[in-house]
Write a protein that holds these residues in place. Structure first.
Motif, mmCIF file in Angstrom:
data_model
loop_
_atom_site.group_PDB
_atom_site.id
_atom_site.type_symbol
_atom_site.label_atom_id
_atom_site.label_comp_id
_atom_site.label_asym_id
_atom_site.label_seq_id
_atom_site.Cartn_x
_atom_site.Cartn_y
_atom_site.Cartn_z
ATOM 1 N N LEU A 23 39.091 120.744 57.457
ATOM 2 C CA LEU A 23 38.294 119.539 57.369
ATOM 3 C C LEU A 23 38.338 118.864 58.738
ATOM 4 O O LEU A 23 39.403 118.477 59.221
ATOM 5 N N ASN A 24 37.173 118.700 59.347
ATOM 6 C CA ASN A 24 37.087 118.154 60.706
ATOM 7 C C ASN A 24 37.348 116.649 60.677
ATOM 8 O O ASN A 24 36.584 115.872 60.090
ATOM 9 N N LEU A 25 38.425 116.193 61.350
ATOM 10 C CA LEU A 25 38.786 114.781 61.426
ATOM 11 C C LEU A 25 38.825 114.379 62.911
ATOM 12 O O LEU A 25 39.871 114.050 63.459
ATOM 13 N N GLY A 26 37.683 114.423 63.542
ATOM 14 C CA GLY A 26 37.591 114.158 64.976
ATOM 15 C C GLY A 26 37.628 112.676 65.305
ATOM 16 O O GLY A 26 37.468 111.812 64.438
ATOM 17 N N ASN A 27 37.817 112.387 66.585
ATOM 18 C CA ASN A 27 37.842 111.009 67.073
ATOM 19 C C ASN A 27 36.400 110.554 67.336
ATOM 20 O O ASN A 27 36.000 110.258 68.466
ATOM 21 N N PHE A 28 35.610 110.460 66.277
ATOM 22 C CA PHE A 28 34.196 110.120 66.412
ATOM 23 C C PHE A 28 33.996 108.658 66.792
ATOM 24 O O PHE A 28 32.931 108.288 67.281
ATOM 25 N N ALA A 29 34.989 107.802 66.569
ATOM 26 C CA ALA A 29 34.893 106.387 66.959
ATOM 27 C C ALA A 29 35.204 106.179 68.429
ATOM 28 O O ALA A 29 35.084 105.049 68.921
ATOM 29 N N LYS A 30 35.637 107.215 69.131
ATOM 30 C CA LYS A 30 35.981 107.134 70.556
ATOM 31 C C LYS A 30 37.084 106.092 70.803
ATOM 32 O O LYS A 30 37.038 105.310 71.765
#
Length: 317
Positions: free
Chosen positions: A258-265
């Motif tokens: 499950l991709n839990l990337g730092n999308f909020a930067k």
């Protein structure tokens, strides 16, 4: 031997100017009148063009007084013997009459330019008509394609999570189950907290303690209307670094992770600014299903989880 006068028959005595000298006059030299000065001299004068090799020599042309036409010479057969004859007068020479092309008019006909012009115009007209028909048919096909494309989800942007699964299917239910962090079943070492601000769950509650192998949260989902593919959304925060965990659906691992990337930067270490969401497209059964998110070997699990929810079909929001 004694020298003597041999007469004016030797080459050295054949002098055209002998009549000018005393000895020449003594020997009877006269001014020239068609030949050299001495009697019996050789006459080499010949009209230009008169000599014809291989043929019988015709007599020299008579000379007429100035201003009068010379008399016409007669050949062997009584025909005029001109110094020049046109090619068509000889046997096998060029024809004396002009050949005319069929069709009359006294001149040859050129290419049928009028016919070629009509043919070219017809070809251009056919091409224009074909293009018009193709454009009309193309407009009809494009309108259908636009309607179809409007219902197809677009690919994820760089600032948005990418799906963890891509199986096709869908459901038509408008309202599907959702759950906050405090309602999830927590595994060993996992707890809830609310100190870090920004969670979207009720009361700002989130799940913590997932950053260890074997940690897990489980959601038992009831009320799935029918079998099909759904979109599972997860709200979470990361400390400025991309993370990933294992998604299990009905006891089977779904996709890779499950991709839990730092999308909020978010800056590194700042959970308060790292709140965002991700999604996956799991296949669910009608009725009850079990969904688990766990930290397995090889995963990066420094995650705060605040809520889960479902939507029908494959969507992104």
């Amino acid at each position: 031997m004694t020298s003597g006068n041999n007469g004016a028959s030797t080459p050295e005595d054949d002098d055209p100017f002998g009549y000018l000298y005393a000895d020449g006059q003594a020997n009877g030299a006269q001014p020239p009148s068609g030949g050299y000065g001495y009697p019996n001299s050789v006459n080499r004068v010949r009209a230009v063009g008169q000599r014809q090799y291989g043929q019988q020599q015709a007599p020299a042309a008579a000379t007429a007084p100035y201003g009068q036409a010379p008399p016409q010479q007669q050949g062997a057969q009584g025909q005029p013997n001109a110094h020049y004859a046109a090619p068509e007068t000889f046997p096998g020479g060029a024809p004396t009459t002009q050949q005319q092309m069929p069709g009359g008019g006294g001149r040859g006909r050129g290419p049928n330019t009028k016919g070629l012009l009509i043919g070219a115009i017809a070809v251009v007209a056919a091409v224009v008509i074909g293009i018009g028909v193709a454009m009309m048919n193309g407009d009809d096909g494009d309108s259908g394609g636009d309607n179809q494309a409007a219902t197809t989800p677009t690919t994820s942007q760089s600032s948005e999570p990418s799906p963890s699964g891509s199986k096709s299917g869908g459901a038509s239910a408008a309202d599907l189950p959702k759950i906050d962090a405090k309602a999830l079943r927590l595994g060993t070492g996992v707890s809830t907290a609310s100190e870090i601000k920004g969670a979207s769950a009720a009361g700002g509650v989130y799940v913590t303690g997932l950053n260890q192998v074997g940690s897990e949260v489980t959601w038992s989902v009831d009320g799935i209307p029918k079998d099909g593919v759904y979109t599972l959304f997860a709200g979470y925060s990361v400390p400025g670094k991309d993370q990933e965990m294992t998604l299990t659906v009905n006891g089977k691992v779904f996709g890779s992770t499950l991709n839990l990337g730092n999308f909020a930067k978010a800056p590194e270490g700042d959970f308060a600014k790292g709140w965002t969401q991700t999604y996956a497209y799991p296949s669910l059964n009608k009725g009850t299903n079990t969904i688990s998110i766990s930290c397995q070997n090889g995963n990066q699990c420094d995650v705060l989880l605040d809520r889960l929810w479902l939507k029908a079909g494959q969507v992104k929001r």
